[in-house]
Design a protein around this motif. Structure first.
Motif, PDB file in Angstrom:
ATOM      1  N   ASP A 248       0.852  -1.197   0.000  1.00  0.00           N
ATOM      2  CA  ASP A 248       0.000   0.000   0.000  1.00  0.00           C
ATOM      3  C   ASP A 248       0.886   1.245   0.000  1.00  0.00           C
ATOM      4  OD1 ASP A 248      -1.864   2.015   0.449  1.00  0.00           O
ATOM      5  OD2 ASP A 248      -3.101   0.743   1.731  1.00  0.00           O
ATOM      6  N   GLU A 249       0.590   2.172  -0.908  1.00  0.00           N
ATOM      7  CA  GLU A 249       1.395   3.390  -1.006  1.00  0.00           C
ATOM      8  C   GLU A 249       1.323   4.227   0.268  1.00  0.00           C
ATOM      9  OE1 GLU A 249      -0.003   5.939  -4.063  1.00  0.00           O
ATOM     10  OE2 GLU A 249      -2.079   5.976  -3.345  1.00  0.00           O
ATOM     11  N   ARG A 250       0.281   4.027   1.081  1.00  0.00           N
ATOM     12  CA  ARG A 250       0.170   4.794   2.324  1.00  0.00           C
ATOM     13  C   ARG A 250       1.289   4.452   3.304  1.00  0.00           C
ATOM     14  NH1 ARG A 250      -5.856   3.300   3.921  1.00  0.00           N
ATOM     15  NH2 ARG A 250      -4.955   1.278   3.363  1.00  0.00           N
ATOM     16  N   TYR A 251       1.888   3.280   3.147  1.00  0.00           N
ATOM     17  CA  TYR A 251       2.965   2.874   4.048  1.00  0.00           C
ATOM     18  C   TYR A 251       4.353   3.196   3.494  1.00  0.00           C
ATOM     19  CZ  TYR A 251      -0.186   0.232   7.092  1.00  0.00           C
ATOM     20  OH  TYR A 251      -1.174  -0.137   7.989  1.00  0.00           O
ATOM     21  N   ARG A 252       4.407   3.681   2.265  1.00  0.00           N
ATOM     22  CA  ARG A 252       5.730   3.857   1.658  1.00  0.00           C
ATOM     23  C   ARG A 252       6.543   4.937   2.375  1.00  0.00           C
ATOM     24  NH1 ARG A 252       7.287   4.827  -4.740  1.00  0.00           N
ATOM     25  NH2 ARG A 252       9.540   4.513  -4.452  1.00  0.00           N
ATOM     26  N   LEU A 253       5.915   6.059   2.729  1.00  0.00           N
ATOM     27  CA  LEU A 253       6.646   7.121   3.402  1.00  0.00           C
ATOM     28  C   LEU A 253       7.166   6.634   4.748  1.00  0.00           C
ATOM     29  CD1 LEU A 253       7.655   9.992   3.649  1.00  0.00           C
ATOM     30  CD2 LEU A 253       5.394  10.666   4.494  1.00  0.00           C
ATOM     31  N   ALA A 254       6.307   5.979   5.537  1.00  0.00           N
ATOM     32  CA  ALA A 254       6.751   5.470   6.842  1.00  0.00           C
ATOM     33  C   ALA A 254       7.880   4.458   6.665  1.00  0.00           C
ATOM     34  CB  ALA A 254       5.578   4.835   7.583  1.00  0.00           C
ATOM     35  N   ALA A 255       7.754   3.588   5.675  1.00  0.00           N
ATOM     36  CA  ALA A 255       8.807   2.592   5.440  1.00  0.00           C
ATOM     37  C   ALA A 255      10.102   3.264   4.995  1.00  0.00           C
ATOM     38  CB  ALA A 255       8.340   1.579   4.403  1.00  0.00           C
ATOM     39  N   SER A 256      10.010   4.306   4.173  1.00  0.00           N
ATOM     40  CA  SER A 256      11.209   5.010   3.725  1.00  0.00           C
ATOM     41  C   SER A 256      11.911   5.692   4.886  1.00  0.00           C
ATOM     42  CB  SER A 256      10.847   6.037   2.644  1.00  0.00           C
ATOM     43  OG  SER A 256      10.287   5.404   1.521  1.00  0.00           O
ATOM     44  N   LEU A 257      11.128   6.295   5.787  1.00  0.00           N
ATOM     45  CA  LEU A 257      11.724   6.926   6.969  1.00  0.00           C
ATOM     46  C   LEU A 257      12.389   5.878   7.861  1.00  0.00           C
ATOM     47  CD1 LEU A 257       8.903   9.487   7.829  1.00  0.00           C
ATOM     48  CD2 LEU A 257      11.122   9.963   6.768  1.00  0.00           C
ATOM     49  N   ALA A 258      11.737   4.718   7.999  1.00  0.00           N
ATOM     50  CA  ALA A 258      12.309   3.661   8.837  1.00  0.00           C
ATOM     51  C   ALA A 258      13.545   3.044   8.194  1.00  0.00           C
ATOM     52  CB  ALA A 258      11.262   2.575   9.096  1.00  0.00           C
ATOM     53  N   ALA A 259      13.583   2.994   6.863  1.00  0.00           N
ATOM     54  CA  ALA A 259      14.734   2.399   6.175  1.00  0.00           C
ATOM     55  C   ALA A 259      15.955   3.288   6.241  1.00  0.00           C
ATOM     56  CB  ALA A 259      14.367   2.103   4.723  1.00  0.00           C
ATOM     57  N   GLY A 260      15.770   4.590   6.410  1.00  0.00           N
ATOM     58  CA  GLY A 260      16.917   5.477   6.516  1.00  0.00           C
ATOM     59  C   GLY A 260      17.401   5.971   5.171  1.00  0.00           C
ATOM     60  N   PRO A 261      18.478   6.780   5.174  1.00  0.00           N
ATOM     61  CA  PRO A 261      18.968   7.384   3.925  1.00  0.00           C
ATOM     62  C   PRO A 261      19.495   6.373   2.913  1.00  0.00           C
ATOM     63  CG  PRO A 261      20.499   7.770   5.740  1.00  0.00           C
ATOM     64  CD  PRO A 261      19.262   7.188   6.342  1.00  0.00           C
ATOM     65  N   ASN A 262      19.895   5.193   3.376  1.00  0.00           N
ATOM     66  CA  ASN A 262      20.418   4.177   2.465  1.00  0.00           C
ATOM     67  C   ASN A 262      19.352   3.168   2.036  1.00  0.00           C
ATOM     68  OD1 ASN A 262      23.020   5.246   2.579  1.00  0.00           O
ATOM     69  ND2 ASN A 262      23.538   4.033   4.394  1.00  0.00           N
ATOM     70  N   GLY A 263      18.088   3.487   2.298  1.00  0.00           N
ATOM     71  CA  GLY A 263      17.030   2.532   2.007  1.00  0.00           C
ATOM     72  C   GLY A 263      16.305   2.825   0.706  1.00  0.00           C
ATOM     73  N   VAL A 264      15.807   1.764   0.087  1.00  0.00           N
ATOM     74  CA  VAL A 264      14.966   1.854  -1.107  1.00  0.00           C
ATOM     75  C   VAL A 264      13.704   1.056  -0.823  1.00  0.00           C
ATOM     76  CG1 VAL A 264      14.724   1.294  -3.544  1.00  0.00           C
ATOM     77  CG2 VAL A 264      16.934   2.090  -2.665  1.00  0.00           C
ATOM     78  N   VAL A 265      12.549   1.708  -0.932  1.00  0.00           N
ATOM     79  CA  VAL A 265      11.269   1.064  -0.654  1.00  0.00           C
ATOM     80  C   VAL A 265      10.440   1.060  -1.937  1.00  0.00           C
ATOM     81  CG1 VAL A 265       9.163   1.089   0.718  1.00  0.00           C
ATOM     82  CG2 VAL A 265      11.336   1.782   1.751  1.00  0.00           C
ATOM     83  N   LEU A 266       9.986  -0.112  -2.338  1.00  0.00           N
ATOM     84  CA  LEU A 266       9.194  -0.282  -3.551  1.00  0.00           C
ATOM     85  C   LEU A 266       7.717  -0.452  -3.204  1.00  0.00           C
ATOM     86  CD1 LEU A 266      11.463  -2.930  -5.305  1.00  0.00           C
ATOM     87  CD2 LEU A 266      11.598  -0.446  -5.535  1.00  0.00           C
ATOM     88  N   GLU A 267       6.852  -0.026  -4.124  1.00  0.00           N
ATOM     89  CA  GLU A 267       5.412  -0.290  -4.001  1.00  0.00           C
ATOM     90  C   GLU A 267       5.102  -1.480  -4.896  1.00  0.00           C
ATOM     91  OE1 GLU A 267       2.761   3.013  -4.519  1.00  0.00           O
ATOM     92  OE2 GLU A 267       4.302   4.421  -3.842  1.00  0.00           O
ATOM     93  N   SER A 268       4.995  -2.652  -4.305  1.00  0.00           N
ATOM     94  CA  SER A 268       4.881  -3.877  -5.104  1.00  0.00           C
ATOM     95  C   SER A 268       3.603  -3.913  -5.917  1.00  0.00           C
ATOM     96  CB  SER A 268       4.968  -5.102  -4.193  1.00  0.00           C
ATOM     97  OG  SER A 268       3.931  -5.096  -3.227  1.00  0.00           O
ATOM     98  N   ASP A 269       2.472  -3.509  -5.341  1.00  0.00           N
ATOM     99  CA  ASP A 269       1.204  -3.574  -6.075  1.00  0.00           C
ATOM    100  C   ASP A 269       1.181  -2.608  -7.253  1.00  0.00           C
ATOM    101  OD1 ASP A 269       0.340  -5.521  -4.417  1.00  0.00           O
ATOM    102  OD2 ASP A 269      -1.252  -4.380  -3.463  1.00  0.00           O
ATOM    103  N   THR A 270       1.729  -1.412  -7.069  1.00  0.00           N
ATOM    104  CA  THR A 270       1.760  -0.438  -8.161  1.00  0.00           C
ATOM    105  C   THR A 270       2.642  -0.930  -9.302  1.00  0.00           C
ATOM    106  OG1 THR A 270       1.409   1.380  -6.601  1.00  0.00           O
ATOM    107  CG2 THR A 270       2.281   1.953  -8.761  1.00  0.00           C
ATOM    108  N   ILE A 271       3.792  -1.502  -8.959  1.00  0.00           N
ATOM    109  CA  ILE A 271       4.690  -2.023  -9.991  1.00  0.00           C
ATOM    110  C   ILE A 271       4.030  -3.181 -10.729  1.00  0.00           C
ATOM    111  CG2 ILE A 271       6.901  -3.191 -10.379  1.00  0.00           C
ATOM    112  CD1 ILE A 271       8.004  -1.602  -8.012  1.00  0.00           C
ATOM    113  N   SER A 272       3.374  -4.064  -9.989  1.00  0.00           N
ATOM    114  CA  SER A 272       2.700  -5.203 -10.622  1.00  0.00           C
ATOM    115  C   SER A 272       1.607  -4.733 -11.568  1.00  0.00           C
ATOM    116  CB  SER A 272       2.107  -6.123  -9.552  1.00  0.00           C
ATOM    117  OG  SER A 272       3.119  -6.661  -8.719  1.00  0.00           O
ATOM    118  N   ALA A 273       0.826  -3.748 -11.123  1.00  0.00           N
ATOM    119  CA  ALA A 273      -0.240  -3.219 -11.985  1.00  0.00           C
ATOM    120  C   ALA A 273       0.331  -2.607 -13.254  1.00  0.00           C
ATOM    121  CB  ALA A 273      -1.069  -2.199 -11.212  1.00  0.00           C
TER     122      ALA A 273
END
Length: 630
Positions: A248-273
């Motif tokens: 869910d794209e609603r979690y991407r910002l929170a996940a990016s903040l949790a991953a830190g500056p070296n993190g990459v967070v993908l939206e799997s459903d959007t990419i699949s669509a």
């Protein structure tokens, strides 16, 4: 009525069972009786058959007692009754002590072995890959990491999941196969516990990959896992690169903040669509994406080329014989298929498709271009499209959104789904949100029922998208209904003598071989493609922006175009001519699809990154694979 007499054997068995229910003392007593029943007669036989045994009966009985005592470790002392009793008592005390000591040692060793079996020791590797979580994607990710490390002398992949260590090892061994120089290490425990995460030594890892799963709280678990990773690092802002995916794209910002500056967070459903829609518009793109994402074939690399500094990007397109240039990396911003006149700066890097990093060699291929064979045909204007969407799941609104982004006015999407799969409100919400230039209608029906499909004018649709139910649906396996729908569509194709453009989404990659497909059919295994993408980014996180643009509806993606728009049909010319023709249109040619081989698997005529020197006769039904605007 006379009572039936119970047989003696049944009564004896019942009495014996009753004594066993009295606990440990009864068990010890029966064990002693059993031992005496066996040992005493055997000792008597040994004594009576010994030619040196004393003749008097009392002396022989003493010998029997001594032999019995030595066998059962009861001392075997003779003499006064008190002496015999004390001897037996001391022997029992010694037996109890030794038995207790052996039991304690055995318990400690068993607990230690179980702890090791559960995977509780800390990984001491450095520069290794850490994979957190367990799903079907774990086999894709680990398999690709093993393939990426094939030319290394020594590598390691540590997997942590809340599963039995032995089960994980057996599953990886079965599906991934031999690791070669890569050592596969499994550790058991929750990925959201920093103390358990420390077992994988993430602070000294080369990359950390957090896998999504299909549980309802999957995205929240990903965020918690990322927070746990950062909590276990000495410096949260300078830890290893992290690759994660949320649905869910609603979690991407929170996940990016949790991953830190070296993190990459993908939206799997959007990419699949996005991949589903791209394949629906041009059959064969799923094979191309798969080829570009796995480490077995050609893949993306970032290189610097001093010989091209100050020259235009158009010059770079014909500067490599066995590699295809598709863009520039300027800072951290990817520029796919930029204008040909774009200058290449000193700090710019080329985005190149090649077999391996050691196959990228600069060589001017412009002399190979045959301008007389280049076509001047203009691309036909896009027209409104009609799409049939069979089934509904959580990605369906995203599929509709991707269709809307590039839809021409007058385009329409017809949805066929059951009451249990979609509500009218969901369709209305999608229509209001994505309805500009795209008409969305809902028809109730079961796509696995022949009458439902027979009532549809299947041949009038430009493409058919078959979506399976989300995993965890209460009815049955999601792919089962999808396969049934495909069989019915295949039957309708044969009856009508036509080929439908069908794109199917499957959950389990093992069902790919079961799906009836053809040249104009594509199968998208969403989880597998996301796993391949995560593995690619784990090796070079700067490629994340390249893939994001490649898979977006508005970006410069991969497309199949008629070859007649680039070269004259019936002419034999090198592939360098196609690259030059695509350059004039602001595109990057990276391959082709041969119509003559389009019905032959597994590639179905698709060739990615052919040498610029390859000469072939182009037919009017061949297609050119380009990277550019849709």
């Amino acid at each position: 009525m006379a009572s039936r007499r119970t047989p003696l054997g049944d009564r004896a068995r019942y009495w014996f069972d009753s004594t066993l229910t009295r606990g440990v003392p009864a068990l010890v007593g029966w064990l002693a009786v059993l031992c005496l029943v066996v040992v005493v007669p055997a000792s008597a036989v040994v004594v009576w058959t010994d030619p040196n045994a004393p003749a008097p009966l009392p002396a022989r009985l003493v010998q029997v007692w001594r032999l019995t005592g030595e066998t059962l470790r009861l001392g075997g002392a003779t003499g006064a009754p008190l002496r015999v009793m004390l001897s037996v008592l001391l022997a029992l005390v010694a037996l109890l002590y030794v038995s207790t000591l052996v039991g304690l040692v055995t318990t400690a060793l068993t607990e230690r072995l179980l702890e090791l079996r559960r995977g509780r020791s800390t990984v001491v590797e450095r520069g290794h890959a850490v994979v957190l979580g367990w799903s079907e994607q774990v086999f894709t990710v680990v398999g690709e990491l093993v393939a990426a490390n094939a030319n290394q002398r020594r590598a390691a992949v540590a997997v942590l999941a809340d599963r039995d260590k032995t089960e994980m090892e057996e599953a990886l061994s079965t599906k991934v196969g031999p690791g070669g120089p890569t050592r596969l290490i499994c550790r058991s425990g929750p990925t959201t516990d920093p103390a358990v995460l420390a077992l994988t030594n993430p602070a000294e890892a080369g990359v950390v990959v957090v896998l999504p799963h299909d549980e309802p709280d999957a995205d929240a678990q990903v965020v918690k896992t990322l927070l746990a990773v950062r909590a276990g690092l000495p410096d949260p802002d300078s830890g290893p690169p992290v690759v994660a995916a949320v649905r869910d794209e609603r979690y991407r910002l929170a996940a990016s903040l949790a991953a830190g500056p070296n993190g990459v967070v993908l939206e799997s459903d959007t990419i699949s669509a996005s991949l589903i829609v791209q394949a629906a518009r041009r059959p064969g793109l799923s094979l191309i994406h798969r080829e570009l994402l796995d480490f077995a074939g050609d893949e993306f690399y970032l290189i610097s080329e001093p010989a091209l500094i100050g020259r235009s990007f158009g010059d770079a397109l014909l500067s490599y014989t066995t590699s295809s240039v598709v863009g520039l990396m300027r800072g951290h911003v990817p520029l796919l298929s930029p204008p040909s006149h774009t200058p290449i700066g000193r700090d710019d890097m080329l985005v190149v498709i090649s077999r391996d990093d050691d196959t990228i060699h600069w060589e001017d291929c412009s002399p190979l271009v045959e301008k007389s064979a280049m076509a001047s045909e203009q691309p036909s204007p896009a027209r409104p499209e009609r799409v049939l969407l069979l089934g509904w799941n959580r990605r369906a609104p995203l599929v509709v959104d991707q269709l809307r982004r590039c839809a021409r006015p007058g385009s329409a999407v017809d949805v066929v789904a059951e009451d249990a799969d979609v509500t009218l409100r969901e369709v209305d919400d999608a229509d209001r949100e994505f309805g500009a230039g795209l008409a969305l209608t809902l028809r109730r029906g079961d796509a696995t029922h022949p009458d439902t499909l027979r009532d549809l004018d299947i041949e009038s649709y430009d493409s058919v998208i078959v979506l399976g139910r989300d995993p965890g649906h209460a009815s049955d396996e999601p792919d089962m209904r999808t396969l049934v729908t495909l069989l019915l569509l295949h039957r309708m194709e044969r009856a009508a003598g036509c080929e439908l453009r069908v794109v199917t989404e499957l959950i389990d990659d093992r069902n790919r071989a079961l799906a009836p497909t053809g040249p104009r059919a594509d199968v998208i295994v969403s989880g597998e493609l996301i796993g391949l993408l995560m593995a690619q980014i784990s090796q070079n996180r700067h490629l994340a922006g390249v893939f994001e643009e490649l898979f977006s509806a508005e970006g410069n993606g991969a497309h199949l175009r008629p070859a007649s728009e680039y070269v004259l049909p019936g002419h034999a010319t090198p592939f360098a001519t196609v690259v030059a023709a695509a350059r004039q249109r602001g595109e990057c040619a990276i391959g082709y699809r041969s119509h003559a081989d389009s019905s032959q698997g597994p590639a179905y005529g698709i060739r990615i990154n052919p040498p610029k020197t390859e000469t072939r006769c182009w037919s009017v039904r061949d297609e050119v694979l380009i990277v550019g605007k849709g």
